[in-house]
Design a protein around this motif. Structure first.
Motif: not given
Length: 70
Positions: A31-42, A49-55
Motif C-alpha cells: 500500500d505504501a508503494i502504491q501511494d508513492i506515485s509522485d516522482k518527487s518521492k523517489l 521497495t527495499r523493505k518490501c524485498k526484505d520482507k
C-alpha cells in the motif's frame, strides 16, 4: 501425550501468528508503494521497495522452513 499436543498447538499458533504478521506487513508495504506515485518521492519509493524485498525474503524463508516441517 497431552503435553505434546499442547506444545504442538502453541507451536502451530505461533507459526500461524508469524505468517499473518508477515502477510500484514507485506500488505502495508504494498500500500505504501502504491501511494508513492509522485516522482518527487523517489527516495521514499526506493526505501519502501527495499523493505518490501526484505520482507518478501523473510516470508519465503518462513514458508520454506515451515513446509519442510510438515
Amino acid at each position: 501425550m497431552k503435553d505434546t499436543l499442547t506444545k504442538l498447538h502453541y507451536s502451530s499458533k505461533s507459526e500461524i501468528d508469524k505468517c499473518i504478521r508477515l502477510r500484514d506487513e507485506l500488505k502495508q508495504l504494498r500500500d505504501a508503494i502504491q501511494d508513492i506515485s509522485d516522482k518527487s518521492k523517489l527516495e521514499l519509493f526506493f526505501i519502501a521497495t527495499r523493505k518490501c524485498k526484505d520482507k518478501i525474503q523473510q516470508y519465503e524463508t518462513f514458508l520454506k522452513d515451515n513446509s519442510l516441517q510438515a
